[in-house]
Each structure stands twice: as C-alpha cells, then as structure tokens.
Design an enzyme around this catalytic site. Structure first.
Site, PDB file in Angstrom:
ATOM      1  N   LYS A  36     -15.651   4.971  -3.140  1.00 16.30           N
ATOM      2  CA  LYS A  36     -15.649   4.024  -4.161  1.00 16.30           C
ATOM      3  C   LYS A  36     -16.685   4.227  -5.132  1.00 16.30           C
ATOM      4  O   LYS A  36     -16.965   4.604  -6.337  1.00 16.30           O
ATOM      5  CB  LYS A  36     -15.739   2.561  -3.615  1.00 16.30           C
ATOM      6  CG  LYS A  36     -15.980   1.649  -5.084  1.00 16.30           C
ATOM      7  CD  LYS A  36     -15.817   0.201  -4.542  1.00 16.30           C
ATOM      8  CE  LYS A  36     -17.059  -0.181  -3.676  1.00 16.30           C
ATOM      9  NZ  LYS A  36     -18.384  -0.196  -4.339  1.00 16.30           N
ATOM     10  N   THR A  37     -17.953   4.345  -4.468  1.00 20.02           N
ATOM     11  CA  THR A  37     -19.362   4.426  -5.363  1.00 20.02           C
ATOM     12  C   THR A  37     -19.196   6.043  -5.801  1.00 20.02           C
ATOM     13  O   THR A  37     -19.799   6.303  -6.958  1.00 20.02           O
ATOM     14  CB  THR A  37     -20.635   4.381  -4.337  1.00 20.02           C
ATOM     15  OG1 THR A  37     -20.508   3.000  -3.894  1.00 20.02           O
ATOM     16  CG2 THR A  37     -21.756   4.456  -5.077  1.00 20.02           C
ATOM     17  N   ASP A 229     -18.393  -2.786 -10.684  1.00 20.21           N
ATOM     18  CA  ASP A 229     -17.953  -2.482  -9.165  1.00 20.21           C
ATOM     19  C   ASP A 229     -17.703  -3.978  -8.339  1.00 20.21           C
ATOM     20  O   ASP A 229     -18.269  -4.864  -8.923  1.00 20.21           O
ATOM     21  CB  ASP A 229     -19.478  -1.894  -8.808  1.00 20.21           C
ATOM     22  CG  ASP A 229     -19.407  -1.444  -7.360  1.00 20.21           C
ATOM     23  OD1 ASP A 229     -18.144  -1.259  -6.764  1.00 20.21           O
ATOM     24  OD2 ASP A 229     -20.264  -1.226  -6.652  1.00 20.21           O
ATOM     25  N   GLU A 230     -17.130  -3.591  -7.249  1.00 25.41           N
ATOM     26  CA  GLU A 230     -16.954  -4.963  -6.260  1.00 25.41           C
ATOM     27  C   GLU A 230     -16.262  -6.105  -7.229  1.00 25.41           C
ATOM     28  O   GLU A 230     -16.717  -7.219  -7.218  1.00 25.41           O
ATOM     29  CB  GLU A 230     -18.132  -5.379  -5.915  1.00 25.41           C
ATOM     30  CG  GLU A 230     -18.868  -4.367  -4.936  1.00 25.41           C
ATOM     31  CD  GLU A 230     -18.329  -4.112  -3.604  1.00 25.41           C
ATOM     32  OE1 GLU A 230     -17.346  -4.536  -3.330  1.00 25.41           O
ATOM     33  OE2 GLU A 230     -18.930  -3.324  -2.917  1.00 25.41           O
ATOM     34  N   GLN A 260     -11.562  -6.690   1.124  1.00 27.38           N
ATOM     35  CA  GLN A 260     -12.827  -6.941   1.506  1.00 27.38           C
ATOM     36  C   GLN A 260     -13.225  -8.393   0.763  1.00 27.38           C
ATOM     37  O   GLN A 260     -14.650  -8.175   0.368  1.00 27.38           O
ATOM     38  CB  GLN A 260     -13.678  -5.863   1.144  1.00 27.38           C
ATOM     39  CG  GLN A 260     -13.372  -4.648   2.096  1.00 27.38           C
ATOM     40  CD  GLN A 260     -14.012  -3.238   2.059  1.00 27.38           C
ATOM     41  OE1 GLN A 260     -15.079  -3.315   2.506  1.00 27.38           O
ATOM     42  NE2 GLN A 260     -13.417  -2.305   1.119  1.00 27.38           N
ATOM     43  N   ARG A 604     -16.320  -1.006   9.179  1.00 30.96           N
ATOM     44  CA  ARG A 604     -17.498  -0.541   9.142  1.00 30.96           C
ATOM     45  C   ARG A 604     -17.971   0.568  10.237  1.00 30.96           C
ATOM     46  O   ARG A 604     -18.672   1.281  10.249  1.00 30.96           O
ATOM     47  CB  ARG A 604     -18.702  -1.711   9.729  1.00 30.96           C
ATOM     48  CG  ARG A 604     -18.692  -2.953   9.073  1.00 30.96           C
ATOM     49  CD  ARG A 604     -18.850  -2.743   7.505  1.00 30.96           C
ATOM     50  NE  ARG A 604     -17.585  -2.526   6.716  1.00 30.96           N
ATOM     51  CZ  ARG A 604     -17.178  -2.080   5.832  1.00 30.96           C
ATOM     52  NH1 ARG A 604     -18.082  -1.536   4.989  1.00 30.96           N
ATOM     53  NH2 ARG A 604     -15.888  -2.075   5.123  1.00 30.96           N
TER      54      ARG A 604
END
Length: 722
Positions: A36-37, A229-230, A260, A604
């Site tokens: 994503k980043t 973002d997010e 998430q 994770r």
C-alpha cells in the site's frame, strides 16, 4: 522519462493501475502486506514526474507523523531533496492552514498547541478555583465531556464573535451542571492563552472555511490532487474536511482496507471507504490483494476468519510464496502452561532454527494480558520489551524540558505553571493564586505579570532574568545545544541526577539524540518554533522503541502496520477476543471490529503464526474460559492443534455462542419525545437516540434520571394515554 520508468518498474499490474489512474475519484482497497505505502508514494512521485505537478499542489494525508515522515524520506530517495510539506496528518495539515489563516478569527499565528497533559493542567487550575477534586470528576471523564461538547456546540463562534455557547439551542451559561461550568471556564482559559487542543485544530479550520469562503476557495484551488491513506480509519469530521478540500478539482485518491478497521472507538467509520464508490459517482476501484508478507498458510487462515464480516469489500489475499510452516493452535491447561508453550517455542526456534529474539512478537487484546507472558519469559531468561505504555513526550522529565521551551517561545500560562517551581523556588499556592488574580485583573499572562512585579523575591527575579536571557539565546544556537543549555542553566539536570533514576537520564539523552538526528537531516531546517509544532503532534506510535534483540510484547492495536517473522496471538479466548463488552452488546458491528482485530494479528506474521488460549477462570466475564468463537469458526484443516481440547469445552463454547448471537441491526422502534413505560423505572420520555450504539437515552420521571436502554431490549412498551 527514465525516472518515470524507475517509478513504475517494480510495481505489479494492480499497483501500476492505482499509480497511473490520476484523475477523478479513485478508491484502492489494499489488503494487508500488498504494498500500500509503495503504491501511495509511487503515485505521488508519478504526479510530479509524469504529469509535472508542483509538489505544493498535492496533499497526502496519513494518520501518524511517523508514517508521514517515512513517506517523505522514501519520496526524497526517488525524487531528491524537495520539501514535500503537504505529506502530513490531518492535525498537521490543519496546523499549516491555521498558521496561515487563523488571524481571520483574531488569533496569532504562533498559537499554542496543547497536549493532554496541558489540558489536565488547565483542569487542575479550574478544580482549585471551584473547589472540585478527583472524587467529583476524573480528568479522563472531563476531557471526554469537553471533547464531546466541542463537537455539539458552537464554541468557536463564541471565541470569534462572543455568541452564547449553545448545545441543542440551549445556552450553557444557564446550565446548572458543574461539568458545563467547567467546560465554559476551560474555553475561557484556552482563549486567554491562545491555546488549541487537538480537537480544536479541525473545528477551528472548518469554522474558518465556513465563515470565510475565500480561505476555503484558496485551499481548494491550491490542492489539485489529494491522497488519503488508511481511509478505513477516517471519521465523519475528517471525511467532511477532505471532501471540502477536494470539491473544486475533484481529484481524490483514497486507499485503505476495511478489513483492518480497528479504530471505531476513535470515531472511525469504515463504511466511508466501503461505500465510497456510491457517494462519489464515477469512482474507479482498484483491488490490491497480492500479499508480499505472509505465507499461503497464514493468508488462508486470515481469509477464512474475515470472510464472516459483512462491512467489507470482498477480496481474498494471495501470495506467490511457498506454503511455509503450518499455523499452530495451542490449547493450554492454564495460564502458566500457555506462557510456557510460548517461551519454549521461541527458545526452540532461536536455538534450532537460527532465529533471533527480534523475530518474535507476542500480541494480545489488552495490556493486562501480558502479566503471565512476562513471568514465563523472565523465568526462561528471554529478553523482552513491552511496546506502548506511557508516551515518550508525556514523561515527567520530558514535559519539564518542553515546557521551558514553550514558555520561552510562547510565554503561555500552562508552561509557566509547570516550570515555575521546577526546580523548587518555594513559591506556594498562595503566591500563585495572588499572581493569577493580578494577571486576570490586568489581562496579562502570568509571566508578563511576574516581569512587571517580581514581588521583591530573589527567586522570582532570577527566574525572570533566566527566561529573558534564554529568549535572547534561542536563535543564536542549535535546538539541541539550546536544550542542553536549558538543562544546565535551569538546574533541571542537577535535579534529575540527584534523583538517581537512570531511566530519566536515558529519556533525556533520547530527546537530545532525536533533535540531533533531525538537525543532521540536510533536507530539513529545524528551528525551535517548528520543532515545538512538530513534537506537539506526535502520537505513541511516532516513537521508535529500540529493542536490541528482544521479543516484542504489544497489543494488537499497537501492532497494526507492523510485521514480524513469527507472531503469537495469546489469550485467544471468548470474552478476551472478542472482548466481553462486545459480547454484552450482542451486535454484529461490535463483533465485526473484534474479528478485524484477530485478522490484523494474523496478517502481521511472515513465516509462522501461533494461536494460544487456556482453561481457567476469566474474572472479567465471571465464567470459565473457552476458546474464542473466531477460533472455532476457522476450518480445522487450516491449522494444527497442539494440546488436547476437551469436547465438553467445545460444547460449552458453542452453547455460549448460540446464547449470545448478534441481534439483527433493526431500526429503533421509538422516536425522540415518545413516551414509554419500563417495568422497573416506570414512565419515561425518549430524549436522545444513539443510532450508532443503538441506545435510547430515556428520562424516567419517577427517579428523575436518564438511563441508556438498548434498542433490542424487549421490556419497553410505548405509553398510550387515553
């Protein structure tokens, strides 16, 4: 165009689609570990290199200063040492707007940004004035009350225009509530110091946008492209803010993962991202579901858990990695056995598979779950560190230093009151009360009052001389040297040394090292003013926790955005995950967020994932522990079980699941002002409806109290008077 090729060359097909779709509304559903980043910063770089857009016309919003800093660093590696000043948080961007435009409501550009400790300092002052104490209200309770009232009152209009502060049309000055009295006094003290807390940053910005259309238009026209973002963690207020800014050019790119979304308790609304294509006509959606982090075994488990949620955009994560180790579920006979399994498995991997302690993360739903894990790690000589706890910038010694810095720059009363007796100058409550009274009468700050009248005290005269001399020095030397000078000249360093607490000294060293690191970044020019502004916006996750070969223990919330070779999800029991509050609510929505927490924990892990739980008594639920309903819903061919899980425990778990099934999300039966009757409390009136938490607030005449009653509860009846 070589640079453009380098931006796109390591992207997969869907990442490339997200990067090169630049116009209009774009929604990217980016699964855990899907890059994503990388896609976000590549798109930012693509706008600059391929389209020639000036970086001052691009806004990129993320949720922490650490994430924003990492983005700026990675983009600099791609494009060079530009400023990239609009890669920031919501709060950070509001600060930039307010520094430029807050004068529209009569505030100076160098306003003070308060943190929670500063807010508590104001409340202590108010408590002293009104004779309240912690038995009346806790600070936590009042800060929550203040935050809620800022959301539902016109308090900024009061600050700007002097209009009465009203809540639902009723002036608070007429309220008999002591909480309202405190709220009003809190606002007055903020105004005296030109101080804003974190809630104010966006409320002030939106107020200025609403009242001064030319300011809104200026920022709308400036921001040709906006990236968020997010997005699953966005609140309704943030959503309103970002939509306002994007309304002119209509180039809004949002990226996130509804699976998430674990911050609904912070007012996040994941449905904003889920329904973005409905609310924004013509939206192009890109699903990024290739995972680069985890093995197929881990991803299959995660997919199987999260598929039960309804509030999501359907997707299954996949990877090209090899299958890897089996996922393990360990059922222990007691807490100690559970901790011992975790410790022994860590030791086995370290000793026999050449692992390192830094490869391991132990996750749990809440901090109290760490006790038994810590105990067994200590007994097995396994080094560990707990991530979270007290925020770095809220530690006593750090707050003292920063308060001196802020007093020197801003001269505010909050900082003054913190440092006037640090080190002790033997200035008691009577003296401080007298000083406050004189300051109030003359409309001066406390330090200005002390400057004009030192009360013939040597200690106050020397304090004034000290601050004056430091103000002259602040622009002559670097920030790091200035902090060192403050420590020496104020006597703080001597106090901490005499204190003999090594941790305090290490924290001071860490503060100084962090400033030196900022100063060594040639792309940034650090002044005392912008340093204070930056650290005021830090959150817990902004601080690096130096681990040095230690196992990491943390809550699942803390772990979001991180990754580890091996992850243990401990105390995976019903009533813990999902927690007992979600079970007592009996609602799909609450359980869905708990399920997302489990999903975040699973995703994770890179190489190995363990789920552990144990038998025993759960003091929160008052019942014997049983495995989590989320664990029991997973197909058994997706993991290997260690330890014998008795059938009677499985049967008991399933009985509980059936007895607390989520109720349908029906519409409430009653409206505001409806008269109802309760079998215990008698006749009442519906005064408020909380749709989100599905609660009626009902005032019952017989007891003259308001009670929260669930939508689903069948005991209410509509009162029909004949």
């Amino acid at each position: 165009m070589k640079n453009i090729d380098s931006i796109l060359e390591n992207l997969n097909e869907r990442q490339r689609k997200a990067v090169t779709t630049t116009e209009g509304y774009v929604r990217v559903i980016a699964g855990a570990g899907s890059g994503k980043t990388k896609a976000l910063i590549s798109r930012y770089a693509y706008l600059i290199e391929a389209l020639g857009i000036n970086d001052a016309n691009i806004l990129c919003v993320t949720f922490t200063n650490k994430a924003a800093g990492e983005m700026r660093t990675r983009i600099r590696r791609m494009l060079g040492n530009n400023d990239f000043g609009y890669i920031t948080t919501y709060d950070g961007f509001c600060v930039k707007i307010l520094r430029e435009d807050i004068h529209k409501i009569g505030y100076p550009k160098q306003f003070v940004i308060m943190d929670v400790e500063d807010q508590k300092a104001i409340l202590r002052d108010i408590y002293e004035e009104y004779g309240f104490n912690a038995k009346d209200f806790t600070f936590k309770e009042l800060l929550s009350y203040i935050g809620k009232n800022k959301d539902i009152t016109n308090y900024v209009e009061y600050i700007d225009e002097g209009a009465d502060i009203k809540r639902k049309g009723v002036a608070l000055k007429d309220s008999a509530s002591p909480k309202d009295k405190i709220f009003l006094r809190y606002i007055e003290k903020q105004m005296r110091n030109f101080a804003l807390d974190f809630d104010d940053l966006m409320y002030f910005t939106l107020y200025i946008f609403g009242k001064h259309g030319e300011v809104l238009k200026k920022w709308q026209q400036r921001l040709h492209y906006i990236q968020v973002d997010e997005m699953q963690d966005t609140s309704e207020l943030q959503y309103k803010f970002i939509n306002l800014l994007a309304h002119y050019h209509m180039n809004l790119f949002v990226v996130g993962d509804p699976d998430q979304a674990i911050y609904e308790w912070r007012d996040a609304k994941p449905e904003i991202l889920v329904s973005f294509d409905v609310t924004h006509s013509g939206t192009e959606t890109v699903i990024m579901n290739q995972n680069y982090r985890s093995t197929p075994n881990i991803l299959k488990l995660g997919n199987d858990v999260i598929k039960h949620n309804k509030l999501r955009v359907p997707k299954d994560l996949f990877t090209n990695k090899q299958a890897g180790a089996e996922v393990i579920h360990y059922h222990a006979k007691n807490d100690f056995d559970e901790g011992l399994f975790v410790a022994s498995e860590i030791k086995r991997i370290v000793e026999k598979e050449n692992g390192k302690y830094t490869d391991f993360a132990i996750l749990y739903r809440a901090h109290h779950a760490s006790r038994i894990i810590e105990q067994t790690l200590i007994q097995n000589n396994i080094p560990y560190v707990i991530w979270g706890g007290i925020r770095f910038f809220e530690r006593k010694e750090i707050k003292d230093i920063l308060s001196y810095l802020r007093l020197i720059v801003y001269g505010d009363d909050i900082s003054f009151l913190r440092v006037i007796n640090k080190p002790s100058r033997k200035l008691g409550k009577t003296f401080i009360s007298q000083l406050k009274q004189i300051a109030e009468q003359n409309n001066l700050s406390l330090f200005e009052t002390l400057e004009t009248n030192t009360f013939n005290r040597t200690s106050t005269a020397s304090f004034v001389a000290l601050i004056r001399s430091l103000r002259q020095r602040k622009n002559e030397i670097s920030v790091s040297d200035f902090v060192n000078e403050i420590l020496m000249k104020t006597g703080l360093m001597e106090v901490y040394r005499l204190d003999g607490e090594e941790e305090r000294m290490n924290n001071i060293k860490e503060l100084q090292n962090s400033i030196i690191a900022l100063e060594s970044d040639e792309a940034e020019t650090i002044t005392l003013d912008n340093y204070l502004q930056e650290i005021a916006l830090f959150t817990t996750m902004d601080m690096d926790n130096k681990s040095n070969e230690r196992v990491k223990l943390m809550t699942i919330h803390t772990a979001k955005g991180l990754e580890f070779p091996y992850v243990f999800l401990c105390q995976f029991s019903d009533g813990i995950l999902p927690n007992h509050r979600s079970l007592s609510q009996g609602r799909d929505r609450a359980l869905e967020e708990e399920r997302r927490l489990a999903y975040v924990a699973i995703t994770r892990a890179e190489k190995g994932f363990y789920m552990t739980e144990s038998e025993g008594f759960n003091y929160q639920t008052g019942l014997n522990k049983v495995p989590s309903r989320f664990l029991l819903s997973i197909k058994e061919n997706l993991y290997v079980r260690n330890g014998i899980l008795p059938q009677e425990i499985i049967d008991e778990a399933r009985r509980r699941i059936e007895s607390i099934e989520p109720s349908p999300e029906q519409v409430g039966l009653y409206n505001i002002n409806d008269k109802v009757i309760h079998p215990v409390f008698g006749e009442g009136t519906v005064v408020e409806i909380d749709e989100y938490n599905r609660i009626y607030m009902i005032r019952f005449e017989g007891i003259d109290k308001i009670k929260p009653i669930r939508f689903e509860w069948a005991g209410l009846e509509k009162l029909i008077k004949i």
